[in-house]
Design a protein around this motif. Structure first.
Motif, PDB file in Angstrom:
ATOM      1  N   ASN A  22       0.742  -1.141  -0.116  1.00 54.33           N
ATOM      2  CA  ASN A  22       0.000  -0.010  -0.052  1.00 54.33           C
ATOM      3  C   ASN A  22       0.961   1.089  -0.002  1.00 54.33           C
ATOM      4  O   ASN A  22       0.342   2.185  -0.447  1.00 54.33           O
ATOM      5  CB  ASN A  22      -0.953  -0.093   1.202  1.00 54.33           C
ATOM      6  CG  ASN A  22      -2.118   1.033   1.174  1.00 54.33           C
ATOM      7  OD1 ASN A  22      -2.147   1.625   0.248  1.00 54.33           O
ATOM      8  ND2 ASN A  22      -2.085   1.656   2.409  1.00 54.33           N
ATOM      9  N   PHE A  23       1.868   1.185   0.581  1.00 55.75           N
ATOM     10  CA  PHE A  23       2.992   2.226   0.552  1.00 55.75           C
ATOM     11  C   PHE A  23       3.509   2.509  -0.617  1.00 55.75           C
ATOM     12  O   PHE A  23       3.700   3.751  -1.255  1.00 55.75           O
ATOM     13  CB  PHE A  23       3.977   2.232   1.651  1.00 55.75           C
ATOM     14  CG  PHE A  23       4.994   3.217   1.835  1.00 55.75           C
ATOM     15  CD1 PHE A  23       4.900   4.239   2.212  1.00 55.75           C
ATOM     16  CD2 PHE A  23       6.394   2.806   1.060  1.00 55.75           C
ATOM     17  CE1 PHE A  23       5.821   5.381   2.209  1.00 55.75           C
ATOM     18  CE2 PHE A  23       7.313   3.684   1.104  1.00 55.75           C
ATOM     19  CZ  PHE A  23       7.059   5.187   1.747  1.00 55.75           C
ATOM     20  N   TYR A  72       5.118   6.231   7.819  1.00 58.00           N
ATOM     21  CA  TYR A  72       3.937   5.846   7.277  1.00 58.00           C
ATOM     22  C   TYR A  72       3.334   4.553   8.255  1.00 58.00           C
ATOM     23  O   TYR A  72       2.137   4.767   8.508  1.00 58.00           O
ATOM     24  CB  TYR A  72       4.002   5.197   5.900  1.00 58.00           C
ATOM     25  CG  TYR A  72       2.973   4.364   5.306  1.00 58.00           C
ATOM     26  CD1 TYR A  72       1.625   4.745   4.946  1.00 58.00           C
ATOM     27  CD2 TYR A  72       3.340   2.946   5.562  1.00 58.00           C
ATOM     28  CE1 TYR A  72       0.767   3.754   4.508  1.00 58.00           C
ATOM     29  CE2 TYR A  72       2.301   1.881   4.871  1.00 58.00           C
ATOM     30  CZ  TYR A  72       1.227   2.466   4.501  1.00 58.00           C
ATOM     31  OH  TYR A  72       0.334   1.284   4.025  1.00 58.00           O
ATOM     32  N   TYR A 292      -2.166  11.013  -1.892  1.00 57.75           N
ATOM     33  CA  TYR A 292      -1.689   9.661  -1.333  1.00 57.75           C
ATOM     34  C   TYR A 292      -2.073   9.577   0.252  1.00 57.75           C
ATOM     35  O   TYR A 292      -2.407   8.327   0.387  1.00 57.75           O
ATOM     36  CB  TYR A 292      -0.010  10.158  -1.205  1.00 57.75           C
ATOM     37  CG  TYR A 292       0.650  10.109  -2.338  1.00 57.75           C
ATOM     38  CD1 TYR A 292       0.031   9.669  -3.564  1.00 57.75           C
ATOM     39  CD2 TYR A 292       2.261  10.159  -2.336  1.00 57.75           C
ATOM     40  CE1 TYR A 292       0.789   9.435  -4.769  1.00 57.75           C
ATOM     41  CE2 TYR A 292       2.891   9.871  -3.505  1.00 57.75           C
ATOM     42  CZ  TYR A 292       2.395   9.518  -4.560  1.00 57.75           C
ATOM     43  OH  TYR A 292       3.073   9.595  -5.492  1.00 57.75           O
ATOM     44  N   GLN A 296      -4.014   5.841   0.658  1.00 52.97           N
ATOM     45  CA  GLN A 296      -3.353   4.802   1.517  1.00 52.97           C
ATOM     46  C   GLN A 296      -4.295   4.534   2.491  1.00 52.97           C
ATOM     47  O   GLN A 296      -4.213   2.984   2.812  1.00 52.97           O
ATOM     48  CB  GLN A 296      -2.028   5.450   2.126  1.00 52.97           C
ATOM     49  CG  GLN A 296      -1.022   5.612   1.173  1.00 52.97           C
ATOM     50  CD  GLN A 296       0.506   6.202   1.523  1.00 52.97           C
ATOM     51  OE1 GLN A 296       1.302   6.060   1.016  1.00 52.97           O
ATOM     52  NE2 GLN A 296       0.113   6.896   2.650  1.00 52.97           N
TER      53      GLN A 296
END
Length: 328
Positions: A22-23, A72, A292, A296
């Motif tokens: 996902n990152f 993140y 983003y 995410q």
């Protein structure tokens, strides 16, 4: 206990792998938030100035990939999701999620449960009474409906019930002229606007459950323990639900958890067609605008929803069939 530890370990490992993908995946997409923001606000700011604006919302590409990744993970786990850098520039992602989640949970969640329940009951009856009236026309019809595209069914329903007959509203989640609240008018408007998208999901998903359950029932009815129950003189209803259906439903429980991902992906199209402001609609906007932070978080929530459903299905299968504990 070993079964629980093994399943929880697999859940955590899969969650970490999904969050890692996902990152990285959004960062491999063409374009970047700076270009998207410059095109959207139509100002002649330099890329450095725009990057400075975006950094205040948590987007810091110059910090290095590894520090970004560690930050993140920490933010995803602690709920520090930052602010949107897309259409809702500066709005906290958490607020966007809280506004959109109830609409998706109410529409997608309820429709999925209803489709699963009705599909299993119809499949049980069709498989138990093989060759009967229900079993004669149901499978052939549902082979078609189960493969219809979400968006095509949605547009067809809009054309028929909204444009031609003018019975139901074509889009949005409620009448904007009505003040939101727990009033009969607002609740009625919400239900009225949910009919077409809910029916779209129901038509395209219920067929798979009916067909799968019917085939499982046909196989289960031929088992020795069902024949023994009949030889004992037990009532047909007890044999159908207590013996055959209980065992035939086990594969469908796992299928329900695994299909949740397909249902969520289909909800993106349904919400877009009906302009329904749920999580799927927000996800599409986030992808289009290289948002983003929002992208995410939505991907993470979808992943967690599927993984939790799979974990719950594993535990539920063990409760229904203890033999699964030894296999796990």
């Amino acid at each position: 206990m070993r079964f629980v530890v093994r399943r929880l370990s697999m859940f955590l490992f899969t969650l970490w792998a999904a969050m890692t993908l996902n990152f990285f995946i959004p960062r491999f997409m063409p374009g970047n938030p700076v270009q998207a923001l410059q095109a959207r606000i139509r100002v002649k700011e330099s890329p450095a100035a725009l990057a400075s604006i975006l950094s205040s919302f948590g987007y810091k590409p110059n910090a290095g990939l590894v520090p970004q990744y560690l930050t993140y993970l920490k933010d995803m786990l602690t709920g520090q999701w930052g602010a949107s850098i897309g259409l809702s520039l500066g709005e906290p992602v958490r607020d966007i999620i809280l506004q959109a989640a109830p609409w998706t949970l109410g529409l997608i969640g309820l429709t999925t449960v209803v489709a699963f329940a009705l599909g299993n009951v119809a499949g049980i009856v069709a498989g138990w009474r093989r060759g009967g009236t229900l079993d004669s026309w149901l499978p052939s019809t549902l082979v078609v409906t189960a493969n219809l595209p979400y968006y095509w069914v949605g547009m067809l329903l809009i054309l028929l019930f909204a444009t031609t007959l003018n019975w139901l509203p074509p889009d949005f989640n409620y009448d904007p002229t009505i003040l939101p609240g727990f009033s009969p008018g607002f609740i009625g408007s919400v239900l009225q606007h949910a009919v077409l998208p809910a029916f779209t999901l129901l038509v395209t998903s219920i067929g798979g459950w009916i067909l799968t359950m019917r085939n499982n029932m046909i196989t289960t009815v031929a088992e020795d323990y069902v024949r023994m129950a009949r030889a004992k003189g037990l009532a047909d209803r007890k044999i159908m639900f207590g013996y055959a259906a209980r065992n035939a439903m086990l594969p469908n429980i796992s299928g329900f958890a695994m299909s949740l991902g397909f249902v969520l992906s289909g909800s993106v199209l349904v919400e877009y067609v009906f302009n329904y402001p749920g999580l799927g609609y927000q996800l599409l906007n986030a992808v289009d605008n290289n948002d983003y932070p929002l992208m995410q978080v939505l991907f993470m929530l979808y992943t967690v929803a599927v993984l939790v459903a799979l974990l719950a299905a594993d535990f539920f299968m063990v409760w229904l069939d203890p033999r699964a504990r030894e296999k796990g």
